[in-house]
Design a protein around this motif. Structure first.
Motif: not given
Lengths: 446, 304
Positions: B3-5, B9-10, B134-138, B147-149
């Motif tokens: 959650y912290f990471i 990122i956000n 849209t999309g990204g890495f998880t 975590i999603t980026l």
């Protein structure tokens, strides 16, 4: 000297080029923002095109710029031919009238304000008195803010926060503890003043522009807290059922309590709902006049002179032994106190308050009144309030253009007549034999 | 931990946007010693221009995302720069040498005007915008929280880094940057040495507006909704960032932006979301009390 030299040839080509550049800028400003309007459609946004508006804007900017440039090029070149210089005009224009007739004008305005409800005709209608009450609230707020902005030269963009503190102080104390308006009024003023001190203390040591943005932020904080602290303030629902003020303990209700009097029975009048309306009008008039009287008096005291001196030159003040922080703090908290009084009155008049009444727009309107009337001018505030607030009341249909006009006016006034549109105020103290020269007059003494 | 990471990122993404706006404040402050109150609204104009051009391109049938992205970026920068130039020309240039409060008041007037102008021209309704990228890495899937980026976040942060680097070069190496630094130190002397001061100041406003346009576009793509009022809060927060980092300092603005973004994100994540704006203001007041010249700024020396 020959006449040929004073009237140089006008180069039309250069003027045209200048106008074309201005028109291109206008095109850039409007082509997307005005030319294409996003509209809601099923399945996302659509566009609506208004190229004729863009064309109109570009054409009017082109023609306007061309005429302006033509005027600029053909007017007399020499200062003597042109008449008084811009700074001289700034010193005199508008001021002449006020200086000669200012006292008579104020006396007339005061007499009219006092006699108004009994003049009969359109002046005694409920609608007119309601509008007059509304305008007077803004006059009072303008006078209060004038202490901060006009006298002490501190730009306060969150004045409405103190107005809100006063309003909620009265609303909460009267609905929870049953305290009467007259008891709460000084308390509300004190609370607003201490809020002013709390906020002012950390930031008044700093430059003026920091103060402006911190007060802006403070106004928002107060509004956010009022909106979210549901248990205390009722959040967006606000507080309703705020008691009305009494006339030395006499209520303005139709129903007479068992052992006691109301206003109309005590004075042997027939009951009329107008009594309360007129009473509220006189109440705010008295509060506003107290604010005005206080300002006029305090300007002659050492503290008032220190405010004005501080506005002109802070470093000089410090070397003369004036403590800038304390001096600013007094101006700030006294201004806040009058805001708090006005807030209490607002709460008791409306009977209902919610955070919606205390947005940044309100602060901006009050500031516009002070700026347009002329920073530091007491009559200017009255004229500006009557024109801006009363005028808005008249042109209800044009409501949406109100703030647009206010914003444009604020820019225009600062560029053309930084001493205010309607009025003019000379420095309270002038040393004998010392003339005000243009450059000094420009330095914020307006 | 996850959650912290995620919040980190956000926060960095949000901070990049604030940082870009803050640069506009800090540059203008550096060169003319005044806060440009209308800068937040310039950012809002940038967001609106981006939205309109996106919609127009969508109607025109441009579906290739990178192309649309590039066109919007260029048009938004150009149009918003015109706005920045006009604000300087109308509300600041005539007031050089006027009394201290005059430019502040005219800038506030300008800010009110711009807000209401956009409201009248485009309507008061909130404008939605469907997500384009849209999309990204998880990462760290499998546990209770992943975590999603997103691509959007990567684009925002990298675009910010590129722009920052470009700007640092521009200020340090080019003749324009040199002229700006000269005006910052002594306007009269710079003018005597042949620097066109008016032009330099205009260009500073234009550069600030261009960065605000980029920030506006990224705000639009990241949040997907805008209204005419976004410039107000974003402006105050970016100003806070500029003060926190040290007003007048470019790296300071970026650092301040990141800090404000992180503080706001963590505040909403761990405390209350309602009071997240209060957090930014409290930081502003605290910064002004304890370190008025900011983290990377130099103390201002008062000259008589």
């Amino acid at each position: 000297m020959s006449e040929v030299q004073t009237r140089p040839r006008v180069e039309i080509a250069a003027l045209l080029k200048e106008s074309v550049v201005a028109a291109l800028v206008a095109l850039g400003l409007t082509v997307v923002m005005v030319g294409m309007k996003t509209v809601d459609q099923p399945g996302g946004l659509g566009l609506e095109y208004r190229w004729n508006w863009v064309a109109a804007a570009v054409a009017s900017v082109f023609i306007g710029r061309f005429l302006f440039a033509l005027w600029r090029e053909t007017r007399p070149r020499h200062a003597a031919e042109r008449g008084p210089s811009r700074q001289q005009r700034m010193l005199t224009s508008g001021g002449d009238f006020i200086r000669k007739f200012g006292l008579w004008f104020s006396l007339f305005a005061l007499g009219f304000a006092i006699a108004m409800p009994f003049l009969g005709g359109p002046f005694s209608t409920r609608y007119f008195i309601d509008v007059a009450t509304y305008v007077t609230i803004y006059i009072m707020l303008g006078w209060g803010l004038n202490i901060v902005v006009g006298l002490a030269g501190l730009l306060d963009l969150g004045y409405v926060a103190f107005y809100a503190v006063g309003a909620y102080a009265y609303a909460l104390l009267s609905t929870h503890f049953g305290l009467s308006f007259w008891v709460v009024l000084p308390l509300a003023g004190m609370m607003a003043a201490s809020f002013g001190m709390m906020l002012g203390f950390p930031v008044l040591r700093l430059r003026g522009d920091y103060l402006a943005i911190v007060t802006l932020g403070f106004g928002e904080i107060i509004r956010i807290i009022l909106l979210n602290w549901y248990e205390l303030t009722g959040g967006p629902d606000g507080i309703s059922g705020i008691p009305r003020p009494s006339f030395f303990g006499l209520d303005f209700s139709r129903r007479v309590p068992e052992n006691g009097d109301t206003f109309h029975t005590f004075f042997g009048l027939d009951y009329s709902s107008m009594h309360r309306i007129i009473f509220l009008y006189y109440l705010i008039l008295a509060l506003a006049l107290i604010t005005n009287w206080f300002t006029l008096r305090v300007r002659k005291l050492p503290i008032g002179r220190a405010w004005e001196a501080l506005r002109e030159d802070e470093i000089a003040c410090r070397s003369l032994g004036i403590n800038p922080t304390n001096t600013k703090l007094t101006a700030f908290s006294i201004g806040a106190m009058f805001g708090g009084f006005a807030g209490s009155f607002f709460a008791t008049r409306q009977g209902f308050i919610s955070p919606e009444s205390f947005t940044f727009i309100e602060s901006a309107v009050i500031l516009a009144i002070v700026v347009l009337g002329g920073l530091g001018s007491q009559i200017g505030v009255v004229v500006a309030s009557v024109v801006l607030i009363g005028g808005t009341e008249l042109f209800r249909g044009l409501e949406e253009y109100r703030m647009l006009t206010f914003g444009a006016l604020m820019v225009a006034i600062m560029v053309w007549k930084p001493r205010g549109l309607f009025s003019f105020r000379r420095p309270t103290v002038i040393l004998e034999g010392k003339k005000i020269v243009g450059s000094q007059a420009g330095e914020g003494s307006g | 931990m996850e959650y912290f990471i995620q919040q980190l990122i956000n926060g960095v993404t949000l901070g990049s946007i604030y940082g870009l706006i803050a640069i506009g404040y800090t540059m203008v402050y550096g060169i003319i010693g005044m806060i440009n109150f209308a800068h937040g609204d310039i950012f809002m104009v940038g967001a609106f221009v981006s939205l309109i051009i996106f919609v127009a391109l969508g109607l025109a049938g441009v579906t290739f995302v990178p192309l649309a992205f590039a066109i919007v970026l260029i048009v938004a920068i150009v149009i918003t720069s015109v706005y920045g130039w006009t604000v300087e020309r109308l509300a600041y240039r005539p007031l050089r040498g006027s009394f201290r409060l005059a430019p502040l008041i005219s800038a506030i007037g300008m800010s009110i005007f711009l807000q209401n102008f956009v409201q009248l021209a485009q309507g008061a309704r909130v404008k939605p915008m469907p997500p384009m990228i849209t999309g990204g890495f998880t990462f760290l899937e499998g546990s209770d929280f992943s975590i999603t980026l997103s691509w959007m976040q990567i684009i925002i942060v990298s675009l910010t880094v590129v722009l920052m680097a470009g700007f640092a070069l521009l200020i340090a190496r080019t003749p324009l940057g040199r002229a700006q630094r000269a005006c910052e130190q002594d306007r009269t002397m710079a003018a005597l040495l042949g620097v066109n001061v008016d032009r330099t100041i205009s260009l500073t406003f234009v550069m600030g507006a261009a960065l605000a346009a980029v920030a506006g576009m990224m705000f639009l793509l990241y949040y997907g909704v805008i209204d005419f009022y976004i410039g107000f809060l974003a402006g105050i927060k970016a100003f806070t960032a500029a003060v926190l980092g040290g007003i007048g300092s470019l790296p300071g603005a970026m650092l301040g932006g990141l800090l404000i973004g992180l503080i706001e994100t963590f505040w909403s994540a761990y405390f209350t979301i309602e009071y997240k704006d209060v957090a930014a203001f409290s930081i502003l007041v605290l910064a002004l009390i304890f370190r008025p010249y900011g983290l990377l700024g130099k103390p201002e020396i008062e000259k008589v």
